[in-house]
Design a protein around this motif. Sequence first.
Motif, mmCIF file in Angstrom:
data_model
loop_
_atom_site.group_PDB
_atom_site.id
_atom_site.type_symbol
_atom_site.label_atom_id
_atom_site.label_comp_id
_atom_site.label_asym_id
_atom_site.label_seq_id
_atom_site.Cartn_x
_atom_site.Cartn_y
_atom_site.Cartn_z
ATOM 1 N N GLU A 161 39.873 5.203 58.142
ATOM 2 C CA GLU A 161 38.973 4.922 57.021
ATOM 3 C C GLU A 161 39.309 5.749 55.781
ATOM 4 O O GLU A 161 39.174 5.277 54.659
ATOM 5 N N PHE A 162 39.732 6.986 55.970
ATOM 6 C CA PHE A 162 39.954 7.883 54.844
ATOM 7 C C PHE A 162 41.434 8.172 54.578
ATOM 8 O O PHE A 162 41.763 8.906 53.651
ATOM 9 N N ASN A 190 31.410 -2.280 56.035
ATOM 10 C CA ASN A 190 30.788 -1.951 54.753
ATOM 11 C C ASN A 190 29.823 -0.789 54.907
ATOM 12 O O ASN A 190 28.923 -0.823 55.745
ATOM 13 N N GLY A 191 30.007 0.221 54.104
ATOM 14 C CA GLY A 191 29.109 1.367 54.117
ATOM 15 C C GLY A 191 29.477 2.453 55.098
ATOM 16 O O GLY A 191 28.778 3.473 55.184
ATOM 17 N N ALA A 192 30.571 2.266 55.833
ATOM 18 C CA ALA A 192 30.953 3.273 56.832
ATOM 19 C C ALA A 192 31.254 4.612 56.173
ATOM 20 O O ALA A 192 30.741 5.654 56.588
ATOM 21 N N LEU A 224 42.372 16.032 59.555
ATOM 22 C CA LEU A 224 41.152 16.476 60.223
ATOM 23 C C LEU A 224 41.250 16.185 61.711
ATOM 24 O O LEU A 224 41.512 15.064 62.120
ATOM 25 N N ASP A 225 41.025 17.213 62.528
ATOM 26 C CA ASP A 225 41.054 17.062 63.982
ATOM 27 C C ASP A 225 39.811 17.727 64.556
ATOM 28 O O ASP A 225 39.661 18.946 64.492
ATOM 29 N N ALA A 278 37.313 15.736 49.942
ATOM 30 C CA ALA A 278 37.981 15.911 51.233
ATOM 31 C C ALA A 278 37.629 17.249 51.868
ATOM 32 O O ALA A 278 37.369 17.333 53.075
ATOM 33 N N GLU A 279 37.574 18.294 51.077
ATOM 34 C CA GLU A 279 37.234 19.624 51.603
ATOM 35 C C GLU A 279 35.790 19.653 52.093
ATOM 36 O O GLU A 279 35.483 20.233 53.141
ATOM 37 N N CYS A 280 34.911 19.049 51.323
ATOM 38 C CA CYS A 280 33.505 19.000 51.708
ATOM 39 C C CYS A 280 33.333 18.219 53.006
ATOM 40 O O CYS A 280 32.606 18.649 53.911
#
Length: 201
Positions: A177-178, A120-122, A183-184, A138-140
């Motif tokens: 999580e996303f 929770n909150g991750a 993203l790498d 996502a870009e941010c």
Amino acid sequence: MRYWQIFVLPLVIILAACIDNNARMHQQLCIAEYRYNTEGADAAIAAMREVGNDREYVVGNNVARFLILRGAKTQNTNDFDKANAILDAMEPLPDDPEQVTARYISVLRFLATANGSSNNGAREELTQYCSESAEPEAECLHANIMEIFQILGTSNGTTNKSSEDLANLFNQTYRAEFNDPSLDVQLDYSRSVVTSCGSHE
């Protein structure tokens, strides 16, 4: 002050200079990195605790980092929970106008929370810095996170095993999580000017 400097050997050198034991703290983190490479996270944690307690910022964030890496290796959620508790109790860093240090600590909190007994909150540990951005989230997130890992990479290099392990864990956790495999954060700064910490004690 150049903000990348606070990440040299994750947040140690510039902080240690402020408490008049720069050389000792720098040496001790070199020892911790070396012991992580040769003996594992337990030895690295013990090395950091030789010079202070977990409430002290310099010691605490590195102990938490090694706990997170130990938890990733052993799949022990208690290590992630312990890391979170240390980050919660740690003394704050007063001078952080661009939130560079805060964002780095949020990366550690994200890893500790997402892999701990309750996630929770991750996500909020990372998304909080994009709440007022005009960019798509996502870009941010990508820009914000890459900035942190590029700072780590260009100042500390990626030659230390702990750097590689942290990046690999972040990639794995962020993607879970996303649901975003694009993203790498595993970077190659092998030609950067880096310290020899981790290669010898």
